[in-house]
Design an enzyme around this catalytic site. Sequence first.
Site, PDB file in Angstrom:
ATOM      1  N   SER A  20       8.744  57.950   5.478  1.00  0.00           N
ATOM      2  CA  SER A  20      10.087  58.310   4.998  1.00  0.00           C
ATOM      3  C   SER A  20      10.831  57.123   4.390  1.00  0.00           C
ATOM      4  O   SER A  20      11.469  57.275   3.339  1.00  0.00           O
ATOM      5  CB  SER A  20      10.908  58.927   6.130  1.00  0.00           C
ATOM      6  OG  SER A  20      10.402  60.192   6.479  1.00  0.00           O
ATOM      7  N   LYS A  74      14.561  67.481  17.315  1.00  0.00           N
ATOM      8  CA  LYS A  74      15.116  68.429  16.347  1.00  0.00           C
ATOM      9  C   LYS A  74      16.000  69.497  17.002  1.00  0.00           C
ATOM     10  O   LYS A  74      16.922  70.006  16.360  1.00  0.00           O
ATOM     11  CB  LYS A  74      13.996  69.084  15.544  1.00  0.00           C
ATOM     12  CG  LYS A  74      13.289  68.120  14.616  1.00  0.00           C
ATOM     13  CD  LYS A  74      12.207  68.801  13.802  1.00  0.00           C
ATOM     14  CE  LYS A  74      11.499  67.805  12.903  1.00  0.00           C
ATOM     15  NZ  LYS A  74      10.467  68.437  12.059  1.00  0.00           N
ATOM     16  N   ASN A  95      16.618  68.732  11.039  1.00  0.00           N
ATOM     17  CA  ASN A  95      15.830  67.549  10.702  1.00  0.00           C
ATOM     18  C   ASN A  95      16.587  66.594   9.775  1.00  0.00           C
ATOM     19  O   ASN A  95      16.082  65.530   9.444  1.00  0.00           O
ATOM     20  CB  ASN A  95      14.497  67.948  10.049  1.00  0.00           C
ATOM     21  CG  ASN A  95      14.626  68.287   8.580  1.00  0.00           C
ATOM     22  OD1 ASN A  95      15.624  68.874   8.147  1.00  0.00           O
ATOM     23  ND2 ASN A  95      13.618  67.946   7.792  1.00  0.00           N
ATOM     24  N   ASP A 110      12.894  71.197   6.480  1.00  0.00           N
ATOM     25  CA  ASP A 110      11.493  71.499   6.770  1.00  0.00           C
ATOM     26  C   ASP A 110      11.087  72.861   6.205  1.00  0.00           C
ATOM     27  O   ASP A 110       9.952  73.044   5.768  1.00  0.00           O
ATOM     28  CB  ASP A 110      11.255  71.508   8.286  1.00  0.00           C
ATOM     29  CG  ASP A 110      11.169  70.108   8.879  1.00  0.00           C
ATOM     30  OD1 ASP A 110      10.843  69.164   8.136  1.00  0.00           O
ATOM     31  OD2 ASP A 110      11.426  69.967  10.083  1.00  0.00           O
ATOM     32  N   GLY A 134       2.433  76.246  18.073  1.00  0.00           N
ATOM     33  CA  GLY A 134       3.580  75.344  18.162  1.00  0.00           C
ATOM     34  C   GLY A 134       4.879  76.055  17.851  1.00  0.00           C
ATOM     35  O   GLY A 134       5.012  76.689  16.806  1.00  0.00           O
ATOM     36  N   ALA A 135       5.832  75.973  18.799  1.00  0.00           N
ATOM     37  CA  ALA A 135       7.104  76.675  18.626  1.00  0.00           C
ATOM     38  C   ALA A 135       8.299  75.736  18.803  1.00  0.00           C
ATOM     39  O   ALA A 135       9.388  76.169  19.156  1.00  0.00           O
ATOM     40  CB  ALA A 135       7.200  77.832  19.628  1.00  0.00           C
ATOM     41  N   GLY A 136       8.087  74.445  18.566  1.00  0.00           N
ATOM     42  CA  GLY A 136       9.176  73.489  18.659  1.00  0.00           C
ATOM     43  C   GLY A 136      10.038  73.495  17.409  1.00  0.00           C
ATOM     44  O   GLY A 136      10.082  74.488  16.668  1.00  0.00           O
TER      45      GLY A 136
END
Length: 294
Positions: A20, A74, A95, A110, A134-136
């Site tokens: 980034s 997040k 994010n 995102d 994945g459910a974050g």
Amino acid sequence: MLKDSYLVGLIGSGIGPSLSPALHEREADLQGLRCLYRLLDLDVIGVPPEGVGELLSAARLLGFDGLNITHPCKRHVVEHLDALDPQAEALGAVNTVVFEDGRAVGHNTDVTGFAASFARGLPDVPLERVVQLGAGGAGAAVAHAVLTLGAGRVTVVDALPERADELAGSLNRAFGADRATAAPLDLLPELLAAADRSGGLVHATPTGMAAHPGLPLPADLLHPGLWVAEVVYRPLETDLLRAARAAGCATLDGGGMAAFQAADAFRLFTGREPDSARMLAHLTDLTGPVPAPQ
């Protein structure tokens, strides 16, 4: 008010390899701007994810213009913000934070970043049955993106069943009943077999990151009738993608999502229009050539 100098940063865990800083600083340089991008690594600073509010307050006091937020903050960051844009509010995950008019406003790039990457890299794959691991915070974003792209049904699998249930419920409220469901991890073999030639796998856990190496599922669950989309981009070639290509799956790495979400965040930070194609080229230059989708 537009400026010619910006101070921004990234809060997360194990973010030393993040690209980034280079993505934002290169784009700023080419637009005649000065951008200083700093990493606020929880592991280095010794702050737990629940302490993200302290870092947010410190950044505001130090004159930061904005922050990117990544794993595992997040969702934690949401309660510390003054406002959320509609997309971030629907997701319950942020994010990107912009400090404006004395307020900290949360956004989520995102969703748009993953959607743009998927449309570019896997434009013609079937979307009838999508299995998401994945459910974050990242998982919420990519599930919304997949349904926005026209997926028939998304089945969310997570090590924390209550988190998968919560995400599936929010997806159904946003997209209509029965568009999403939650399932336990032990059903993953059955789910991936059922998605043969009608869908694929979206991987949205930290497994595969430089700080969390390894495979998120047994390699023998992958077969040529599936496509596999990865969220992790450091390293660009994760163990999952390597195993998926060996199994004959069509694949999508996380690089495109990283570049396109960064472009959207750059726009929020600076008020300037980024060159998304150029930022993707920057990422390719920084990581090496991206393997073509199989």
